[in-house]
Design a protein around this motif. Structure first.
Motif, PDB file in Angstrom:
ATOM      1  N   LEU A 106      -6.483  -4.868   6.636  1.00 17.87           N
ATOM      2  CA  LEU A 106      -7.399  -3.743   6.489  1.00 17.87           C
ATOM      3  C   LEU A 106      -8.497  -3.984   5.467  1.00 17.87           C
ATOM      4  O   LEU A 106      -9.659  -3.645   5.693  1.00 17.87           O
ATOM      5  N   SER A 107      -8.157  -4.583   4.344  1.00 22.46           N
ATOM      6  CA  SER A 107      -9.131  -4.727   3.256  1.00 22.46           C
ATOM      7  C   SER A 107     -10.042  -5.940   3.411  1.00 22.46           C
ATOM      8  O   SER A 107     -11.053  -6.045   2.732  1.00 22.46           O
ATOM      9  N   LYS A 108      -9.699  -6.853   4.333  1.00 24.96           N
ATOM     10  CA  LYS A 108     -10.465  -8.094   4.406  1.00 24.96           C
ATOM     11  C   LYS A 108     -10.989  -8.445   5.791  1.00 24.96           C
ATOM     12  O   LYS A 108     -11.845  -9.316   5.937  1.00 24.96           O
ATOM     13  N   ASP A 109     -10.490  -7.776   6.822  1.00 27.08           N
ATOM     14  CA  ASP A 109     -10.891  -8.173   8.175  1.00 27.08           C
ATOM     15  C   ASP A 109     -10.745  -6.970   9.113  1.00 27.08           C
ATOM     16  O   ASP A 109     -10.176  -5.948   8.762  1.00 27.08           O
ATOM     17  N   SER A 110     -11.219  -7.114  10.345  1.00 19.39           N
ATOM     18  CA  SER A 110     -11.083  -6.070  11.347  1.00 19.39           C
ATOM     19  C   SER A 110      -9.762  -6.243  12.084  1.00 19.39           C
ATOM     20  O   SER A 110      -9.374  -7.357  12.441  1.00 19.39           O
TER      21      SER A 110
ATOM     22  N   LEU B  31      -2.431  -2.902   8.539  1.00 21.45           N
ATOM     23  CA  LEU B  31      -2.551  -2.711   7.099  1.00 21.45           C
ATOM     24  C   LEU B  31      -2.757  -4.033   6.374  1.00 21.45           C
ATOM     25  O   LEU B  31      -3.448  -4.094   5.349  1.00 21.45           O
TER      26      LEU B  31
ATOM     27  N   ALA C  66      -8.759   8.013   2.368  1.00 27.62           N
ATOM     28  CA  ALA C  66      -7.950   6.935   2.936  1.00 27.62           C
ATOM     29  C   ALA C  66      -8.183   6.839   4.444  1.00 27.62           C
ATOM     30  O   ALA C  66      -8.393   7.857   5.109  1.00 27.62           O
TER      31      ALA C  66
ATOM     32  N   GLU D 286      -3.083   5.335   0.317  1.00 25.28           N
ATOM     33  CA  GLU D 286      -4.166   4.385   0.589  1.00 25.28           C
ATOM     34  C   GLU D 286      -4.385   4.203   2.090  1.00 25.28           C
ATOM     35  O   GLU D 286      -5.370   3.602   2.502  1.00 25.28           O
ATOM     36  N   ALA D 287      -3.466   4.716   2.879  1.00 31.07           N
ATOM     37  CA  ALA D 287      -3.602   4.772   4.343  1.00 31.07           C
ATOM     38  C   ALA D 287      -2.744   5.918   4.841  1.00 31.07           C
ATOM     39  O   ALA D 287      -1.706   6.241   4.243  1.00 31.07           O
TER      40      ALA D 287
ATOM     41  N   MET E 170       0.828  -1.194   0.000  1.00 33.10           N
ATOM     42  CA  MET E 170       0.000   0.000   0.000  1.00 33.10           C
ATOM     43  C   MET E 170       0.870   1.254   0.000  1.00 33.10           C
ATOM     44  O   MET E 170       2.022   1.221   0.421  1.00 33.10           O
TER      45      MET E 170
ATOM     46  N   HIS F 206       5.621  -1.871   1.912  1.00 33.10           N
ATOM     47  CA  HIS F 206       4.776  -0.711   1.627  1.00 33.10           C
ATOM     48  C   HIS F 206       5.600   0.431   1.042  1.00 33.10           C
ATOM     49  O   HIS F 206       6.798   0.566   1.313  1.00 33.10           O
TER      50      HIS F 206
END
Length: 466
Positions: free
Chosen positions: A139-143, A136, A98, A61-62, A1, A34
């Motif tokens: 981030l896109s798939k889980d907490s 990170l 972001a 993106e973050a 990212m 990253h």
């Protein structure tokens, strides 16, 4: 990212401080693959423009916002940095969608209240070099809620502070992403860390809350390598940012030996504990390039030292100061005026001890800034200075009732008689004008080391003409 790290600290007094935590975090994120950009606002004339340009050009993106301090911890001229941080967050939100995460020592002290006040998406309590890459990664798939140190904006659970056990496993600080030379030009110093953690029990201190009570050490070889890298980048003076450099004493001795053996040409200073400061160590520090030491003395009264949880006595202070001066080191003592139990007699004991020791400089703070989780906060609650509803985002100070009404005037009188005494909360002997003047003359290192110039000038004026 693509990760944008922002250091919003613009405080330049007594010196601008390079964001070492951001440098460590940047290298850790790069290690995990990253792409990282660092935005340091300290020397930006237009912070809003610099922020907008960084976000537009990098398209992160973050985003990570590192909060070093919440305020200047000075009384009565107290400055809160939170309104400025709020502006930064609002501008970030205007320019980017972001996710925004908070971190740093300032955030760690008041995580829930700051997260709510600033409206970020989450934050890291404690050390971020391991926690942020983990956050990170999911981030896109889980907490990320199960990750040590992570505090989500809707979290209600108790957060376990992130703490890294093997410090040498961390990549070295990424100074490529920051303008370190600017700090040397404007502030006269770089910085270096040899350990984390504080095992002591001072009732007001936040270091155990930020770094934990377990002391974790960098190896002497690792520290020497980081010092050599600073030299390679043109740095000549550094401050060692450990809460206490000389504990454990054996580690301090090893650091000095490594500097001496490698011939590292740095001048440096540090915080030291009087109970563990010996003449042999002072001499080794001098040989290794140390120019001055700062003692967190707080008081010259045995009763006040005991109330503060200090594990040393006035005799320890005398002995340690003498050892430093005999080794050729400049000496600074920090005082906390108005501590629990303070009265006119205990103030006189502190002032008398400083007169006796005659250090290069004295830095005297009026009152003690209260932070949650400290013994001082518990005492302030018991005495009715705080209420259970106080979140302490707005600074509150403990000043002993018996001297509260006269402490400011007492401090001003003491400063008038001692030009080498610095009172940050009163703006005495600490100002942008004085800083600029000394830097123009090529003065490097901590400004307090040069307060002897003012004292000598005052003495010369008082001498009768022949």
């Amino acid at each position: 990212m693509r990760v944008l790290l922002i250091s919003p600290n613009m405080e330049k007094l007594p010196d601008p401080v390079a964001p070492l935590g951001v440098a460590y975090l940047s290298s850790a994120l790069k290690f995990h693959g990253h792409e990282v950009k660092c935005l340091d606002l300290c020397f930006e004339e237009n912070s809003a423009k610099a922020l907008a340009q960084s976000i537009l050009g990098f398209a992160p993106e973050a985003i990570g916002l590192s909060l070093r301090n919440v305020d200047n911890v000075a009384y009565p001229d107290t400055v809160s940095y939170l309104p400025f941080y709020k502006q930064i967050v609002e501008r970030i939100r205007q320019a980017s969608s972001a996710p925004l995460f908070l971190g740093g020592s300032g955030f760690t002290l008041l995580p829930g209240a700051i997260l709510q006040f600033l409206g970020a998406d989450g934050g890291i309590v404690g050390e971020g070099e391991e926690a942020f890459p983990k956050i990170l990664a999911v981030l896109s798939k889980d907490s990320p809620c199960g990750i040590d140190g992570f505090l989500g904006k809707d979290s209600r659970r108790t957060i376990k502070s992130a703490c890294i056990q093997g410090l040498d496993s961390l990549p070295t600080p990424d100074w490529d992403n920051l303008n370190l030379v600017q700090y040397f030009v404007h502030g006269g110093m770089g910085n270096l860390q040899t350990k984390r953690g504080c095992p002591f029990t001072c009732i007001y201190c936040t270091y155990p809350l930020i770094e934990g009570r377990k002391v974790r050490l960098h190896s002497p070889g690792r520290v020497a390598a980081e010092a050599e890298e600073l030299v390679r980048r043109g740095i000549e003076n550094i401050f060692i940012v450990d809460n206490i450099f000389n504990y454990p004493e054996s580690h301090a001795e090893e650091i000095c030996r490594a500097f001496i053996e490698k011939g590292i040409p740095l001048k440096w200073s540090c915080y030291v504990h009087p109970a563990f400061f010996t003449r042999p160590l002072a001499e080794d520090m001098k040989k290794a390039g140390c120019t001055g030491v700062e003692f967190g003395t707080d008081s010259g009264s045995p009763a006040i030292l005991a109330r503060l949880g200090k594990k040393f006595s006035p005799d320890d202070i005398r002995r340690a100061s003498h050892a430093a001066r005999e080794a050729g080191l400049e000496v600074c003592h920090s005082l906390s005026l108005g501590a629990p139990g303070e009265n006119e007699e205990t103030l006189r004991e502190s002032f008398s001890l400083m007169e006796e020791i005659s250090p290069t400089a004295v830095i005297a703070m009026v009152g003690l800034r209260i932070f949650p989780g400290t013994g001082l906060a518990r005492l302030a609650l018991e005495e009715g200075i705080l209420s259970p509803a106080d979140d302490l985002l707005q600074p509150k100070f403990y000043i002993a009732p018996k001297i509260k009404d006269q402490i400011i005037e007492c401090a001003r009188k003491k400063a008038a008689a001692h030009p080498n005494w610095i009172f940050p909360g009163l703006g005495i002997n600490v100002s942008s004008r004085l800083q600029s003047k000394l830097r123009r003359f090529g003065v490097k290192g901590p400004l307090w080391e040069h307060m002897k110039i003012l004292r000598e000038r005052r003495s010369t004026k008082r001498e009768p003409h022949a």
